[in-house]
Structures are given as structure tokens and as C-alpha cells.
Design an enzyme around this catalytic site. Structure first.
Site, PDB file in Angstrom:
ATOM      1  N   ASP A 273       0.877  -1.168   0.000  1.00 20.56           N
ATOM      2  CA  ASP A 273       0.000   0.000   0.000  1.00 20.56           C
ATOM      3  C   ASP A 273       0.918   1.223   0.000  1.00 20.56           C
ATOM      4  O   ASP A 273       2.094   1.119   0.344  1.00 20.56           O
ATOM      5  CB  ASP A 273      -0.874  -0.035   1.263  1.00 20.56           C
TER       6      ASP A 273
ATOM      7  N   ASP B 200      -1.910  -1.025   5.584  1.00 23.37           N
ATOM      8  CA  ASP B 200      -2.613  -0.658   6.809  1.00 23.37           C
ATOM      9  C   ASP B 200      -3.959  -0.081   6.408  1.00 23.37           C
ATOM     10  O   ASP B 200      -4.189   0.260   5.268  1.00 23.37           O
ATOM     11  CB  ASP B 200      -1.812   0.367   7.626  1.00 23.37           C
TER      12      ASP B 200
ATOM     13  N   ASP C 129      -7.264  -2.068   3.123  1.00 25.58           N
ATOM     14  CA  ASP C 129      -6.285  -3.116   2.796  1.00 25.58           C
ATOM     15  C   ASP C 129      -6.643  -4.479   3.378  1.00 25.58           C
ATOM     16  O   ASP C 129      -6.015  -5.477   3.033  1.00 25.58           O
ATOM     17  CB  ASP C 129      -4.883  -2.727   3.305  1.00 25.58           C
TER      18      ASP C 129
END
Length: 224
Positions: free
Chosen positions: A9, A208, A212
Site C-alpha cells: 500500500d 494498513d 487493505d
């Protein structure tokens, strides 16, 4: 030990997730102050990474406070809310497209995109009120961590983000990532993890945030 792909991410993982505003662009005869006031009121209820930057900027600018009587998060797209008795939507370009809201081209908007700013849009039920851009900072140890992963045998490093393509490319270039996929809804992140696992080998997902969670659970290794 068998992992060959590291998928990251972006916001809050590779970057600090501490955004600062780089511009407010009003549209359709609305003012930057009113756009910021409504956006800040909505973002008080939000977990979006841009929320804190918008709220802080509104406080520092001393814009009048607005009242939110209804709020609903739209995962991966933004939120809808009733502010001072009027319905509003705040979020991505995809959310605006979904609502049939036109996002006109402008020099100020082009500048935000060129600078790699993340952009959220504010609209009522019929038209665009404004766009707000913010910039994040890459974590000091992200580049070294990615280089270390490559040294120990990770073959590919990939970014999966819901952010804009321009912002994603800016960070990917700074960190030496092999590829980036941007403007992803949570379900698209999940689909990409499945695709990578089926076609390229064992996948580790690092991320996080609520968006996600499906991708972290679907990867061979999920790191939060």
C-alpha cells in the site's frame, strides 16, 4: 521464505501518511473558504488520510464551522454526508464519475496533478464545488527497506494504491519500485493479489487501514 513478490500500500505504509494541503480549487462560483469548511466538517467523521490535513488547514485558516447531521463512509471512494441541511459527496474522481458529476479541466487542477498531489473532490447532488490537493512525504527508511528486500531475494516490488496515478508514480520513482497500480478500489486490490498469486508466485502484502484488509487476508503473507 518462498515469497517472491512484495506488494505495498502507499499512504501510511511507504509514506508517512501525514499530508499537508497543496491547494484548494473552487468551482461553479463557490468559494475556497466554503469548500474547505464543508470538507472539514465531513472529514471530522472520516478515516481518510487526507482528513487530518483538511481539518488542520481549516482550523488554521479560521473558516466557519459547518454542521454535519448525517455521515456515511463509501469504502475506497470517499463519503457522503448532510452538511447544514444539504447533501454532499467527497472523494475520488471515480466517485464523481459514479455520481455523474463533471470535473472540468483547469490550470489550477493541472498544477495539483503535475505536483503529484492527491486530490479529493467535493460536490453536492448536482455539481462540483471544489477540489482539494494534499501531498505526503515518503518515509525515510522506505527506499532502504525495498532495496534490502531485493537483496534477500524478493524478485518484484509492487505498489497497490487507491491514490491517483500521478501521485503513485512520483512515489514509485523515488523508491525504485518495479511497478505501480493506482486508483484501485479495495475489491480491485484484492483481485490483483489473487492474480499475482496465480501468475507470479508467493505474494506478501504490506499495508494498513480498513481498505487493505481483504488484500492482506488474501496474500500468502499479510503484514499490517
Amino acid at each position: 521464505a518462498d515469497v517472491s513478490i512484495a506488494a505495498f500500500d502507499k499512504t501510511g505504509t511507504l509514506t508517512k501518511g501525514q499530508l499537508s494541503l497543496c491547494g484548494v480549487v473552487p468551482f461553479n462560483a463557490h468559494t475556497a473558504e466554503r469548500v474547505l469548511s464543508i470538507a472539514a466538517a465531513i472529514e471530522e467523521r472520516s478515516e481518510h488520510p487526507l482528513a487530518e490535513a483538511i481539518i488542520d488547514h481549516a482550523r488554521q485558516a479560521g473558516v466557519p464551522e459547518a454542521h454535519v447531521s448525517f455521515f456515511e463512509a463509501l469504502p475506497g471512494r470517499g463519503a457522503r454526508a448532510v452538511v447544514d441541511g444539504e447533501a454532499f459527496y467527497i472523494g475520488s474522481a471515480a466517485l464523481m464519475e459514479e455520481r455523474g458529476i463533471e470535473v472540468p479541466a483547469s490550470t489550477a487542477m493541472a498544477e495539483l496533478v503535475t505536483r503529484g498531489c492527491s486530490v479529493v473532490y467535493l460536490a453536492d447532488s448536482a455539481m462540483l464545488w471544489g477540489a482539494i490537493g494534499a501531498q505526503d512525504t515518503v518515509k525515510e527508511n522506505s527506499a532502504s527497506a525495498i532495496a534490502q528486500l531485493k537483496r534477500i531475494g524478493i524478485k518484484q516490488t509492487i505498489m497497490l494504491t487507491g491514490d491517483t496515478l500521478q501521485s503513485a508514480r512520483s512515489v514509485a520513482d523515488q523508491l525504485g519500485l518495479d511497478e505501480e497500480h493506482a486508483e484501485l478500489l479495495p475489491e480491485r486490490k484484492l483481485a490483483l493479489i489473487h492474480h499475482l498469486a496465480q501468475t507470479r508466485g508467493k505474494v506478501m502484502m504490506i499495508g494498513d487501514g480498513i481498505n487493505d484488509a481483504p488484500a492482506l487476508a488474501a496474500a500468502h503473507v499479510g503484514v499490517a
